[in-house]
Scaffold this motif. Structure first.
Motif, PDB file in Angstrom:
ATOM      1  N   ASP A  59     -12.054  13.951 -21.903  1.00 37.86           N
ATOM      2  CA  ASP A  59     -12.598  12.728 -22.511  1.00 37.86           C
ATOM      3  C   ASP A  59     -11.871  11.499 -21.961  1.00 37.86           C
ATOM      4  OD1 ASP A  59     -14.376  14.074 -24.126  1.00 37.86           O
ATOM      5  OD2 ASP A  59     -13.160  13.946 -25.946  1.00 37.86           O
ATOM      6  N   GLY A 112     -12.824  10.717 -18.467  1.00 38.55           N
ATOM      7  CA  GLY A 112     -14.143  10.076 -18.435  1.00 38.55           C
ATOM      8  C   GLY A 112     -14.046   8.600 -18.775  1.00 38.55           C
ATOM      9  N   ALA A 123     -14.928   5.338 -16.178  1.00 37.86           N
ATOM     10  CA  ALA A 123     -15.831   4.231 -16.518  1.00 37.86           C
ATOM     11  C   ALA A 123     -15.085   2.893 -16.472  1.00 37.86           C
ATOM     12  CB  ALA A 123     -16.446   4.462 -17.893  1.00 37.86           C
ATOM     13  N   HIS A 128      -8.772   4.467 -30.782  1.00 34.75           N
ATOM     14  CA  HIS A 128      -9.955   4.507 -31.641  1.00 34.75           C
ATOM     15  C   HIS A 128     -10.210   3.158 -32.311  1.00 34.75           C
ATOM     16  CE1 HIS A 128     -12.998   5.878 -34.332  1.00 34.75           C
ATOM     17  NE2 HIS A 128     -12.294   5.445 -35.357  1.00 34.75           N
ATOM     18  N   GLY A 155     -20.262  -1.108 -24.145  1.00 37.31           N
ATOM     19  CA  GLY A 155     -20.958   0.179 -24.022  1.00 37.31           C
ATOM     20  C   GLY A 155     -19.980   1.328 -23.859  1.00 37.31           C
ATOM     21  N   ILE A 156     -18.990   1.136 -22.994  1.00 34.76           N
ATOM     22  CA  ILE A 156     -17.960   2.167 -22.785  1.00 34.76           C
ATOM     23  C   ILE A 156     -17.193   2.382 -24.095  1.00 34.76           C
ATOM     24  CG2 ILE A 156     -15.898   2.803 -21.466  1.00 34.76           C
ATOM     25  CD1 ILE A 156     -16.847   0.824 -19.273  1.00 34.76           C
ATOM     26  N   ALA A 171     -18.112   1.820 -27.196  1.00 34.31           N
ATOM     27  CA  ALA A 171     -18.885   2.456 -28.273  1.00 34.31           C
ATOM     28  C   ALA A 171     -18.865   3.973 -28.116  1.00 34.31           C
ATOM     29  CB  ALA A 171     -20.321   1.938 -28.253  1.00 34.31           C
ATOM     30  N   LYS A 172     -18.987   4.412 -26.868  1.00 35.16           N
ATOM     31  CA  LYS A 172     -18.961   5.846 -26.572  1.00 35.16           C
ATOM     32  C   LYS A 172     -17.558   6.409 -26.840  1.00 35.16           C
ATOM     33  CE  LYS A 172     -20.690   8.923 -26.105  1.00 35.16           C
ATOM     34  NZ  LYS A 172     -21.870   9.627 -26.518  1.00 35.16           N
ATOM     35  N   LYS A 191     -16.263   7.078 -30.505  1.00 35.08           N
ATOM     36  CA  LYS A 191     -16.644   8.352 -31.120  1.00 35.08           C
ATOM     37  C   LYS A 191     -15.770   9.491 -30.600  1.00 35.08           C
ATOM     38  CE  LYS A 191     -21.580   7.809 -31.989  1.00 35.08           C
ATOM     39  NZ  LYS A 191     -22.859   8.438 -31.644  1.00 35.08           N
ATOM     40  N   GLU A 192     -15.517   9.478 -29.288  1.00 38.38           N
ATOM     41  CA  GLU A 192     -14.695  10.547 -28.710  1.00 38.38           C
ATOM     42  C   GLU A 192     -13.292  10.525 -29.304  1.00 38.38           C
ATOM     43  OE1 GLU A 192     -17.046  10.336 -24.414  1.00 38.38           O
ATOM     44  OE2 GLU A 192     -14.913   9.886 -24.479  1.00 38.38           O
ATOM     45  N   ALA A 218     -12.341   9.413 -32.118  1.00 39.32           N
ATOM     46  CA  ALA A 218     -12.299   9.814 -33.536  1.00 39.32           C
ATOM     47  C   ALA A 218     -11.940  11.301 -33.628  1.00 39.32           C
ATOM     48  CB  ALA A 218     -13.628   9.541 -34.210  1.00 39.32           C
ATOM     49  N   TYR A 219     -12.483  12.085 -32.687  1.00 39.38           N
ATOM     50  CA  TYR A 219     -12.148  13.515 -32.657  1.00 39.38           C
ATOM     51  C   TYR A 219     -10.683  13.736 -32.257  1.00 39.38           C
ATOM     52  CZ  TYR A 219     -16.831  15.359 -33.462  1.00 39.38           C
ATOM     53  OH  TYR A 219     -18.030  15.715 -34.032  1.00 39.38           O
ATOM     54  N   LEU A 252     -18.386  10.554 -21.914  1.00 41.87           N
ATOM     55  CA  LEU A 252     -18.032   9.836 -20.680  1.00 41.87           C
ATOM     56  C   LEU A 252     -17.524  10.802 -19.614  1.00 41.87           C
ATOM     57  CD1 LEU A 252     -16.290   6.661 -22.129  1.00 41.87           C
ATOM     58  CD2 LEU A 252     -18.429   6.734 -20.872  1.00 41.87           C
ATOM     59  N   GLY A 253     -16.798  11.837 -20.049  1.00 42.51           N
ATOM     60  CA  GLY A 253     -16.223  12.770 -19.082  1.00 42.51           C
ATOM     61  C   GLY A 253     -16.984  14.072 -18.979  1.00 42.51           C
ATOM     62  N   LEU A 256     -24.712   3.318 -20.038  1.00 42.06           N
ATOM     63  CA  LEU A 256     -23.852   3.682 -21.175  1.00 42.06           C
ATOM     64  C   LEU A 256     -24.299   3.017 -22.469  1.00 42.06           C
ATOM     65  CD1 LEU A 256     -20.346   3.464 -19.481  1.00 42.06           C
ATOM     66  CD2 LEU A 256     -21.579   5.518 -20.130  1.00 42.06           C
ATOM     67  N   SER A 257     -25.200   2.073 -22.345  1.00 45.14           N
ATOM     68  CA  SER A 257     -25.570   1.314 -23.519  1.00 45.14           C
ATOM     69  C   SER A 257     -27.082   1.325 -23.694  1.00 45.14           C
ATOM     70  CB  SER A 257     -25.073  -0.137 -23.360  1.00 45.14           C
ATOM     71  OG  SER A 257     -25.078  -0.770 -24.597  1.00 45.14           O
ATOM     72  N   PRO A 283     -25.123   3.811 -26.424  1.00 52.48           N
ATOM     73  CA  PRO A 283     -24.459   5.087 -26.206  1.00 52.48           C
ATOM     74  C   PRO A 283     -25.259   6.254 -26.786  1.00 52.48           C
ATOM     75  CG  PRO A 283     -23.333   3.840 -27.920  1.00 52.48           C
ATOM     76  CD  PRO A 283     -24.402   2.950 -27.366  1.00 52.48           C
ATOM     77  N   HIS A 325     -22.046  13.538 -32.780  1.00 46.24           N
ATOM     78  CA  HIS A 325     -21.443  12.538 -31.898  1.00 46.24           C
ATOM     79  C   HIS A 325     -22.233  11.253 -31.941  1.00 46.24           C
ATOM     80  CE1 HIS A 325     -18.628  11.747 -28.570  1.00 46.24           C
ATOM     81  NE2 HIS A 325     -18.031  12.788 -29.067  1.00 46.24           N
TER      82      HIS A 325
END
Lengths: 260, 195
Positions: A46, A49, A53, A108, A127-128, A130-131, A134-135, A137-138, B69-70, B99-100, B102, B195
């Motif tokens: 994660d 990734g 980005a 986070h 955008g990056i 926002a994604k 979530k990651e 948070a885990y 992302l990964g 990405l947007s 998401p 997710h």
């Protein structure tokens, strides 16, 4: 409120994720359980990734045609802008968990703030972010689970978890330093204002509420604030960092442009 | 005309396949690409595929949104899209990663969730309107306590339907799946995480 160059800001976040991923990946085949091996590898993935980005975007902002690979593999130690926290050696498993807890909570909260930031200059990372929110948070959830289990576990696990928290704590201050001012060689990316939820002071307040709650539930002591090592955002790194960069870049340096 | 004959016709400038038909052909082929890690779903059902366009000279532009992302499957997905589009007649293929907004598991259709379930993979299960992730820093009225991130709701066993299940490992065979076991029927199963 502070004003900073967008390129430098994005580069710092990308380097944080890249170096954290590289360190975390050192656990592969060495974690205490096979499930944990898979979990740490996935968290590292994660982070990688996110780094890809962010560094790609930093390269676009810089406008000199540098790709994510150029930035990751062809810079020297002093050109990296990551905080020192992420480059610290892994130590034992408890130290790694302490690092993950502090760093994932920071990421986070920051990513959540960035995904909703008003500043139009930050739209490119929204955008990056926002994604990644979530990651991460885990990741927070994973670190919290282990912190509770080790802190509120046996005498030995408690002792080690507390030692890890104490060792890493001083390096958390750097996460909340105002981003350094622009350096001058970048002309096109514009200034950003870190205000609201992403203002470093406000961010640390949120971070402390989360971290202190977890430490308390885990029967751990929150360390005193004292020594505040910093400098990563200006390219000043710890001794361990050179070895990490050397290993990360060795293949690409020996075989420039190598591809799978 | 068979699919392959139509694709061949599309490549033949003499035959002049109507644009709408050419686009349909490419779009259908790309939409049918399977996700390499969730083979029961197409990339369209998974919500990765956002847009397919066809430009001058048969140049296809495909927009996708990665799940993570990964996500390590992304390179395979890109390669599969490119070859599917070419087989359907596209002369050139460009794949754009957006990405947007998401990607979220909310984009999975009910059909997609049913397919996952039938394959023994518990689908992500947040009911509409319930925010599963994350709850950091949300103040509870009258209680000055910080909520920790809450990840996921009770997950039902895809075999027997029981909600009495437990997580065995957060990271399963792939980054997007957790490993769980059902306490009622004793079967282990995978769960596509919210997710």
């Amino acid at each position: 409120m502070s004003s900073s160059d967008l390129y430098g800001y994005v580069l710092g976040l990308g380097d944080d994720a890249l170096i954290a991923a590289q360190r975390m990946a050192e656990w592969v085949t060495r974690a205490p359980q096979i499930e944990e091996d898979a979990a740490l590898a996935n968290i590292a993935l994660d982070l990688l990734g996110q780094a890809r980005a962010l560094l790609s975007y930093a390269g676009e902002l810089e406008g000199l045609g540098r790709s994510e690979d150029d930035l990751a593999y062809l810079r020297d130690e002093h050109e990296f802008r990551n905080v020192q926290l992420v480059e610290l050696p892994n130590g034992d498993f408890a130290t790694t968990i302490a690092k993950m807890l502090f760093f994932a909570a920071y990421q986070h909260l920051l990513y959540t703030g960035l995904s909703a930031a008003d500043d139009p200059a930050l739209a490119g990372i929204a955008g990056i972010a926002a994604k990644a929110a979530k990651e991460t948070a885990y990741h927070v959830d994973h670190a919290v689970t282990w912190t509770l289990r080790l802190g509120d576990g046996t005498d030995e696990s408690h002792r080690r978890m507390q030692a890890g928290v104490d060792e890493v704590w001083p390096f958390t201050h750097e996460l909340f330093e105002p981003p350094p001012a622009r350096t001058g060689h970048i002309k096109t990316t514009g200034d950003i204002e870190t205000t609201g939820d992403i203002e470093p002071g406000a961010l640390r307040g949120q971070w402390l509420r989360l971290v202190e709650r977890v430490l308390r539930d885990a029967t751990l002591r929150r360390p005193e604030d004292g020594w505040r090592p910093a400098g990563g955002r200006r390219g000043v790194h710890t001794e361990a960092f050179g070895y990490l960069v050397g290993e990360m870049q060795s293949l690409h340096r020996a075989h420039p442009g190598a591809r799978w | 005309m068979s699919e392959s004959a139509r694709a061949a016709a599309l490549r033949d400038p003499e035959l002049r396949v109507p644009f709408a038909e050419a686009l349909d052909l490419v779009r259908a082929a790309v939409a049918a690409v399977r996700d390499p890690e969730l083979r029961v779903l197409s990339i369209e059902e998974l919500g990765i595929l956002r847009d397919v366009r066809l430009g001058p000279g048969g140049r296809a532009v495909v927009t996708i949104t990665p799940t993570y992302l990964g996500c390590p499957a992304l390179d395979v997905i890109r390669a599969d899209i490119a070859s599917a589009a070419r087989e359907a007649g596209a002369a050139e293929v460009e794949i754009v990663t957006s990405l947007s907004p998401p990607w979220t598991t909310d984009w999975l259709t009910d059909t997609a969730k049913a397919k996952l379930s039938a394959a023994g993979i518990a689908p992500p299960g947040s009911p509409p309107g319930v925010r599963v992730l994350p709850l950091v820093g949300v103040p509870v009225v009258g209680v000055p306590v910080v909520e920790l991130p809450v990840v996921g709701l009770p997950v039902r066993c895809p075999r027997c339907g029981s909600s009495d299940t437990a997580e065995i490992a957060r990271a399963g065979s792939t980054a997007c799946k957790a490993l769980r076991a059902c306490r009622a029927c004793r079967e282990p199963f995978e769960h596509l995480k919210d997710h």
